[in-house]
Design a protein around this motif. Structure first.
Motif, short mmCIF file in Angstrom:
data_model
loop_
_atom_site.label_atom_id
_atom_site.label_comp_id
_atom_site.label_asym_id
_atom_site.label_seq_id
_atom_site.Cartn_x
_atom_site.Cartn_y
_atom_site.Cartn_z
N ASP A 292 0.81 -1.23 0.00
CA ASP A 292 0.00 0.00 0.00
C ASP A 292 0.84 1.27 0.00
O ASP A 292 0.42 2.30 -0.54
N ASP A 293 2.03 1.21 0.62
CA ASP A 293 2.86 2.42 0.68
C ASP A 293 3.76 2.58 -0.53
O ASP A 293 4.64 3.45 -0.56
N GLY A 294 3.56 1.72 -1.55
CA GLY A 294 4.36 1.82 -2.76
C GLY A 294 5.64 1.02 -2.72
O GLY A 294 6.44 1.09 -3.67
N THR A 295 5.86 0.25 -1.65
CA THR A 295 7.05 -0.59 -1.56
C THR A 295 6.83 -1.90 -2.31
O THR A 295 5.83 -2.58 -2.08
N ALA A 296 7.74 -2.23 -3.19
CA ALA A 296 7.65 -3.50 -3.91
C ALA A 296 8.13 -4.62 -3.00
O ALA A 296 9.08 -4.46 -2.21
N TYR A 297 7.46 -5.76 -3.10
CA TYR A 297 7.82 -6.94 -2.31
C TYR A 297 8.03 -8.11 -3.27
O TYR A 297 7.16 -8.41 -4.10
N LEU A 298 9.20 -8.76 -3.15
CA LEU A 298 9.56 -9.88 -4.03
C LEU A 298 9.96 -11.07 -3.17
O LEU A 298 10.94 -11.01 -2.43
N ARG A 299 9.20 -12.14 -3.25
CA ARG A 299 9.48 -13.35 -2.48
C ARG A 299 10.03 -14.42 -3.41
O ARG A 299 9.38 -14.82 -4.38
N ILE A 300 11.27 -14.86 -3.13
CA ILE A 300 11.88 -15.96 -3.89
C ILE A 300 12.30 -17.00 -2.87
O ILE A 300 13.36 -16.89 -2.24
N GLY A 301 11.46 -18.01 -2.68
CA GLY A 301 11.71 -19.02 -1.66
C GLY A 301 12.58 -20.16 -2.12
O GLY A 301 12.90 -21.05 -1.33
N SER A 302 12.98 -20.17 -3.41
CA SER A 302 13.84 -21.24 -3.91
C SER A 302 14.44 -20.81 -5.23
O SER A 302 13.82 -20.08 -6.01
N PHE A 303 15.68 -21.26 -5.46
CA PHE A 303 16.32 -21.11 -6.77
C PHE A 303 16.36 -22.45 -7.51
O PHE A 303 17.06 -22.59 -8.51
N ALA A 304 15.61 -23.44 -7.01
CA ALA A 304 15.57 -24.75 -7.66
C ALA A 304 14.63 -24.69 -8.86
O ALA A 304 13.57 -25.32 -8.89
N THR A 305 15.02 -23.95 -9.85
CA THR A 305 14.16 -23.72 -11.02
C THR A 305 13.93 -25.00 -11.82
O THR A 305 12.96 -25.08 -12.58
#
Length: 642
Positions: A292-305
């Motif tokens: 809501d405050d304009g902050t981007a949130y990026l969740r990467i819980g694994s690099f096991a692509t």
């Protein structure tokens, strides 16, 4: 030479030969045959498969093969162990093998071999050396993973001293008597602290990183073959009947409960039915949003692509394009619980976090072999077969190890849609392997503050890269052995990456449903940055005037100088190199210096980077906290003594 133990010790201890069967072990076994005529395999009443057994001689052959493979292939047996430590591991495994033969005679259950083997492999103190939960045979999975004696809840462990507190994160009990935030005080009459102390030696982590070992005993809600806690608790304590619990509910009330145990599949299915938002696959560990405050949130819980259905690169690009389109000025990257995976996935994220081209120096790489010995080859498998012969990829180092080409600084350019605002990165004990190396690179290059708890991995070095799965022919148990050792150019301390903003886990906050790490990151990002003086207008204090010493930001720009050090060849004479340095200020304060060294004969001495920041009255030098003794401007340049 990296060795477990001299081979004669193994022969006399594990008694591999026919002498073993006819000598000490057989005598001991016959002496106790009456007491142990028909042994019951550990946990047999709940086993989902008929128990396979091995003879003492077969067990000896398996353990001899394990030692042979470790000595021939493992690149870091002595990274965290002395020769005496390794000998002690073999001694204990020797005694365990003898005890199994005494107890079970000629029919040692595979399930009884499991715990001693897991403990011995974990004692090497390497996070990638383990009796993995992922790479076992179908028989072993059926034997050990499908028991109906698992706890009916998921939980997080909060380290506290040398142990941890257990907080429920998901309730699968039939009557839902364990609300999220309930603290489990005891299981089957044993205090949680005692249970954790018993189980920790069965977890594989790097060096002295016990917080990572505790983290590996957590039970989560992601699809996985099994949970370490489930399997080891079952094998060690052989639970039967309902689970007796002592708990403290979120309202502070303590009570005793009795709840039915269940299979891991039943626990997962119940939790999924009750909470549709729980992750169903690794794809669900990727998420982004704009708060809501304009902050981007990026969740990467694994690099096991390799375990994902979605196109990771396209997904990540789409996330940053969205952040730009929506005008986000701040970004929180959440890497908590990310145990690693593919290096290129971590690098792609890194390119989206840098604002300008950088040169990154990777760790060096080495192996313990140049070609896999022929006797081992039939027992090894992996995801690729290019590891058998390394040929001219590696060079002998004269100490029994082989090195890949020395690392050179790699130019890294920002991605076209790289984020150019303030960024913070959330960490906990989860990040290991590729995620650990990413956290180290982020900190060394100063592109964003790290927030949370110390990571897994180890700054002395880690082992991984290519991993082979050694299947022991008689027991069928599989051991993961890493083939490539990654080493920093300068060995670091025996720990993971310490975040710039350390957030101790707060049980009260977690019970209340708060996220202290995210709160700390948002507070950091929304705090007004301290103004930094421009280099061209910085004051020029008199020589030795420490009170008016320049801030590190004033070192931005191009510099030349020399480096004089004690010559490594004789430890007495001095060597002097010419240095060119290019400094740039960092978004969170401090300066990063890119250095180029020239040897006295004019040849290249290599390249490197150094990061300097002021923090809490001390100096942070490449992520380490140092005491400042002197800082001043002199007629011939800038002087800093740490």
């Amino acid at each position: 030479m990296l060795r477990f133990s001299p081979l004669p010790l193994l022969l006399s201890g594990l008694l591999l030969s026919s002498l073993f069967l006819s000598g000490l072990l057989l005598t001991a076994a016959l002496a106790t045959a009456t007491a142990h005529a028909q042994p019951t395999p550990l946990g047999d009443p709940q086993a989902a498969a008929p128990e396979r057994t091995v003879t003492p001689a077969q067990l000896g052959e398996d353990l001899a093969l394990l030692q042979e493979a470790m000595e021939a292939l493992h690149p870091g047996l002595t990274l965290h162990n002395t020769d005496a430590d390794l000998a002690a591991i073999v001694d204990r495994l020797t005694r365990d093998a003898r005890d199994l033969a005494v107890t079970y005679g000629d029919a040692i259950p595979v399930s009884a071999v499991y715990l001693p083997l897991v403990r011995a492999v974990a004692a090497i103190r390497d996070g990638h050396t383990q009796v993995s939960l992922y790479n076992q045979t179908a028989y072993t999975e059926t034997l050990l993973y499908e028991r109906a004696d698992r706890v009916p809840f998921t939980f997080r462990l909060i380290p506290e001293g040398t142990t941890a507190r257990m907080l429920v994160t998901g309730d699968a009990t039939p009557d839902q008597v364990l609300p999220v935030g309930t603290e489990v005080l005891a299981l089957d009459g044993r205090p949680v602290s005692e249970v954790i102390a018993v189980l920790m030696p069965y977890t594989s982590a790097d060096g002295s990183n016990d917080a990572k070992r505790i983290g590996l005993l957590q039970v989560g809600d992601l699809v996985a073959p099994a949970e370490r806690f489930d399997v080891v608790y079952s094998q060690h304590f052989a639970p039967e009947g309902d689970l007796a619990l002592s708990v403290r509910t979120p309202d502070g009330a303590e009570q005793a409960l009795s709840v039915p145990r269940m299979t891991a599949d039943a626990r997962r299915d119940t939790l999924w039915a009750r909470d549709p938002d729980l992750p169903r696959s690794r794809d669900d560990l990727l998420h982004y949003d704009v708060l809501d405050d304009g902050t981007a949130y990026l969740r990467i819980g694994s690099f096991a692509t390799f375990s994902m259905d979605l196109d990771y690169a396209a997904w990540l690009t789409g996330a940053f394009q969205t952040f730009r389109e929506r005008g986000a000025e701040r970004l929180v990257v959440d890497l908590r619980g990310n145990g690693g995976g593919m290096n290129d996935a971590a690098v792609l994220l890194y390119t989206h976090l840098i604002a300008e081209p950088l040169e990154v120096t990777l760790w060096g790489s080495m192996t313990a072999y140049q070609s896999i010995p022929d006797p081992l080859r039939p027992h090894l498998r992996s995801w690729a077969d290019d590891f058998y012969d390394l040929g001219d990829q590696v060079t002998p180092q004269g100490d029994g190890t082989f090195a890949f080409a020395p690392p050179q600084p790699i130019p890294v350019a920002p991605a076209p849609d790289a984020f150019d605002g303030r960024t913070a990165v959330l960490l906990d004990v989860g990040p290991s392997s590729a995620t650990f190396l990413l956290a180290d690179a982020i900190q060394r290059t100063g592109i964003a503050p790290l927030v949370g708890q110390t990571t897994g991995g180890n700054l002395k070095g880690i082992n991984g890269g290519q991993i082979v799965f050694l299947e022991l022919p008689h027991t069928g148990l599989v051991v993961d052995i890493p083939l490539i050792g990654s080493r920093p150019l300068t060995p670091g301390p025996d720990r993971g990456v310490v975040p710039d903003v350390l957030v101790e886990p707060d049980v009260a906050a977690l019970v209340a449903g708060r996220d202290p790490e995210l709160e700390a990151a948002l507070a950091f990002l929304t705090r007004a940055p301290e103004p930094m003086p421009a280099p061209e207008t910085a004051p020029a204090p008199a020589s030795g005037d420490a009170d008016a010493a320049l801030p590190f930001e004033a070192l931005a720009g191009d510099w030349t100088g020399t480096l004089t050090y004690t010559d490594y060849g004789d430890d007495t004479s001095r060597a002097t190199l010419t240095i060119a340095a290019s400094g740039r200020t960092l978004r969170r304060g401090g300066v990063r210096l890119a250095l180029r060294y020239v040897e006295p004969d004019g040849s290249s001495g290599g390249m490197g980077t150094r990061t300097l920041r002021e923090r809490d009255g001390a100096v942070e030098y490449d992520g380490e906290t140092w005491t400042e003794l002197d800082r001043a401007v002199h007629p011939d340049g800038f002087r800093l003594v740490l």
